[in-house]
Design an enzyme around this catalytic site. Structure first.
Site, PDB file in Angstrom:
ATOM      1  N   MET A   1       0.826  -1.187   0.000  1.00 28.93           N
ATOM      2  CA  MET A   1       0.000   0.000   0.000  1.00 28.93           C
ATOM      3  C   MET A   1       0.865   1.244   0.000  1.00 28.93           C
ATOM      4  O   MET A   1       1.786   1.326   0.803  1.00 28.93           O
ATOM      5  CB  MET A   1      -0.867   0.026   1.271  1.00 28.93           C
ATOM      6  CG  MET A   1      -1.747  -1.177   1.423  1.00 28.93           C
ATOM      7  SD  MET A   1      -2.883  -1.343   0.047  1.00 28.93           S
ATOM      8  CE  MET A   1      -3.175  -3.087   0.130  1.00 28.93           C
ATOM      9  N   LEU A 336       4.674  -6.601   2.069  1.00 30.65           N
ATOM     10  CA  LEU A 336       6.054  -6.236   1.763  1.00 30.65           C
ATOM     11  C   LEU A 336       6.233  -6.007   0.269  1.00 30.65           C
ATOM     12  O   LEU A 336       5.773  -6.810  -0.550  1.00 30.65           O
ATOM     13  CB  LEU A 336       7.011  -7.329   2.239  1.00 30.65           C
ATOM     14  CG  LEU A 336       7.086  -7.510   3.759  1.00 30.65           C
ATOM     15  CD1 LEU A 336       7.859  -8.769   4.110  1.00 30.65           C
ATOM     16  CD2 LEU A 336       7.743  -6.293   4.408  1.00 30.65           C
ATOM     17  N   GLU A 337       6.910  -4.924  -0.084  1.00 28.81           N
ATOM     18  CA  GLU A 337       7.147  -4.595  -1.483  1.00 28.81           C
ATOM     19  C   GLU A 337       8.638  -4.483  -1.782  1.00 28.81           C
ATOM     20  O   GLU A 337       9.027  -3.932  -2.810  1.00 28.81           O
ATOM     21  CB  GLU A 337       6.431  -3.285  -1.832  1.00 28.81           C
ATOM     22  CG  GLU A 337       4.918  -3.370  -1.646  1.00 28.81           C
ATOM     23  CD  GLU A 337       4.193  -2.091  -2.022  1.00 28.81           C
ATOM     24  OE1 GLU A 337       4.839  -1.207  -2.615  1.00 28.81           O
ATOM     25  OE2 GLU A 337       2.992  -1.979  -1.725  1.00 28.81           O
ATOM     26  N   ASN A 338       9.465  -5.026  -0.892  1.00 27.73           N
ATOM     27  CA  ASN A 338      10.909  -4.873  -1.075  1.00 27.73           C
ATOM     28  C   ASN A 338      11.632  -6.210  -1.032  1.00 27.73           C
ATOM     29  O   ASN A 338      12.735  -6.320  -0.538  1.00 27.73           O
ATOM     30  CB  ASN A 338      11.481  -3.953   0.011  1.00 27.73           C
ATOM     31  CG  ASN A 338      11.266  -4.503   1.413  1.00 27.73           C
ATOM     32  OD1 ASN A 338      10.306  -5.224   1.642  1.00 27.73           O
ATOM     33  ND2 ASN A 338      12.137  -4.186   2.348  1.00 27.73           N
TER      34      ASN A 338
END
Length: 511
Positions: A1, A336-338
């Site tokens: 998000m 999580l986007e990493n």
């Protein structure tokens, strides 16, 4: 998000995602090619050819042994999925730690899956959409340093026709297996200990088995913002009752890898007239008493929580559990986007579920690029923790064009984008109730991909019953589709509540 207080440009990401969509396609869903095993390896499967004439060595939810078709010999397995069961057959075998294995089987029929659970590493799985002839599925894995047994499984897909399997083999080092006793009968009764779980790698101590039964059939999830970015500021008590799961955004990373902490944002507290920890906890308790669930979201656009080894996994589990106990959270959300490790995050989540027990809630909000194929780490994580997973609400926004399950490319902000991309998850191993549609609450909530509430409802109908579809119509339906999610309850309130009102009401009315 992507919280606006930390918003980064998504243009480069969107371009890369759109370009990679064409290249990636459904490559991760294609069955894996066979890999050779050493001649000295032992076949560890008991009754892999079903030539005993029964299901000796196997546990099946709806299997039998038949003579109508066989790849070799006289007998083969036949299993018929139903609307709520995949027709799984499984067998647990003894293996050696830190050793390589090759798993294979000949299969016949639509949507047949082969895999192994509890390997201590990345649990393998492969599948084929099937056909009239026999096809070989093959995959491989290496056991973890403490792994002494794995569970091999075969299954079909919900509501699909019967499938057949024969000559199941697991080649690798292991001890001798007991020989089953042949019988003259060609049929067998399903074992009462069978499980309908299709994939995942549950640990012996995990007690949760998916969505708690007291949640509605179709769930509405909303993210609550622990910051002020121009959307309506809310206490937890202000979140409408239409939301079944509230995801508190976000936990903070500590200096220790895998470590989590949480603090109410002082600026938000001030805007709300002094929202204290005690009031926050009391609001969570009140929501739970009303039958709602509140989870702590891990990650977000700038989340830096790293779980990439056993030590960080243990730290994640212990700190997440401490926060659940302190604030009364029912579970966690993985956003999580990493980068993510399906192996070690799966290890951490299973350990957390074991501590929390049967009421544990686990949600996920991957980006679209993370769920384009089963070979991607996020998708692998979802399958790895399927036994404790409540719902995956993929973010159908901020992504640009992506591939659908038919191989065609669809643009975000359309009904086709929702239905064709949801189909990948639905055919890739998740249960229908574990697949939700994540949408922005307004044009202010995301950089792109907004859809009107009526369009989201049409997509839900298309997936559940084949009605109100756009130009893309799936070749099957999933009446148990999980529901919808929005970023965020705050932006929804700012827009006048179209998600809580229109989508929430539609979910309640769906059969």
């Amino acid at each position: 998000m992507p919280p606006a207080r930390h918003r980064r440009t998504r243009a480069v990401h969107s371009l890369l995602a759109g370009a990679s969509a064409v290249a990636v396609g459904l490559s991760g869903l294609v069955l894996a090619g066979g890999t050779g095993a050493h001649a000295a390896d032992t076949d560890l499967i008991v009754n892999g050819g079903f030539e005993t004439g029964n299901l000796s060595g196997w546990t099946c939810s709806s299997g039998t042994v038949q003579t109508t078709t066989a790849h070799s010999g006289t007998y083969a397995l036949q299993s018929t999925p139903i609307g709520s069961d995949t027709g799984e057959c499984s067998q647990t075998v003894q293996v050696k730690p830190s050793s390589a294995y090759t798993l294979s089987s000949w299969v016949q029929g639509s949507y047949v899956y082969l895999g192994a659970r509890g390997t201590g590493g990345t649990d393998p799985s492969t599948w084929t959409p099937g056909g009239t002839g026999w096809a070989q599925l093959s995959t491989s894995f290496t056991t973890g340093p403490n792994t002494t047994s794995v569970t091999v499984y075969l299954h079909g897909w919900y509501g699909q026709p019967a499938f057949a399997a024969d000559d199941v083999s697991l080649l690798g080092p292991g001890g001798p297996q007991p020989s089953p006793s042949p019988t003259a009968t060609a049929t067998a009764s399903p074992s009462p200990t069978a499980t309908a779980t299709a994939t995942g790698s549950p640990t012996p101590t995990a007690t949760s088995t998916g969505k708690p039964p007291d949640l509605p059939k179709h769930i509405l999830t909303g993210y609550w913002q622990n910051f002020d970015n121009g959307a309506t500021v809310q206490r937890i008590s202000d979140v409408p009752a239409a939301y079944d799961i509230i995801a508190v955004s976000f936990a903070d990373a500590t200096a220790t890898r895998g470590g989590l902490s949480f603090t109410l944002d002082p600026a938000l507290s001030s805007r709300l007239g002094g929202y204290t920890d005690a009031q926050f906890k009391a609001d969570i308790a009140a929501k739970r008493a009303a039958g709602k669930r509140v989870v702590l979201s891990i990650g977000g656009q700038n989340g830096t929580v790293w779980v990439g080894d056993s030590a960080s996994a243990a730290t994640f589990t212990s700190t997440a559990w401490a926060l659940m106990q302190s604030y009364g959270f029912d579970g966690i959300d993985i956003d999580l986007e990493n980068g993510i490790s399906s192996t070690y995050m799966g290890q951490a989540l299973h350990a957390l579920a074991a501590k929390a027990g049967s009421g544990f809630i686990l949600t996920m909000a991957p980006q679209t690029i993370d769920m384009q194929s089963t070979g991607m780490e996020y998708f692998k994580l979802a399958l790895n923790v399927k036994d404790i997973l409540t719902i995956v609400n993929m973010q159908y926004y901020n992504s640009g064009a992506m591939n659908g399950c038919d191989g065609n490319v669809y643009s975000q902000g359309t009904e086709n984008f929702l239905t064709a991309l949801a189909c990948i998850q639905l055919k890739g191993g998740l249960r229908p109730d574990q697949v939700g549609l994540g949408v922005p609450a307004s044009t202010s909530a995301a950089g792109g991909g907004y859809l009107a509430a009526a369009t989201v409802n049409a997509a839900l109908d298309c997936l559940a019953s084949g009605t109100n579809c756009g130009s893309y119509k799936p070749d099957t339906t999933w009446p148990g589709i999980g529901g919808a999610m929005t970023w965020s309850t705050n932006w929804d309130a700012k827009a006048g509540g179209p998600v809580a009102g229109t989508i929430g009401s539609h979910l309640r009315a769906m059969p």
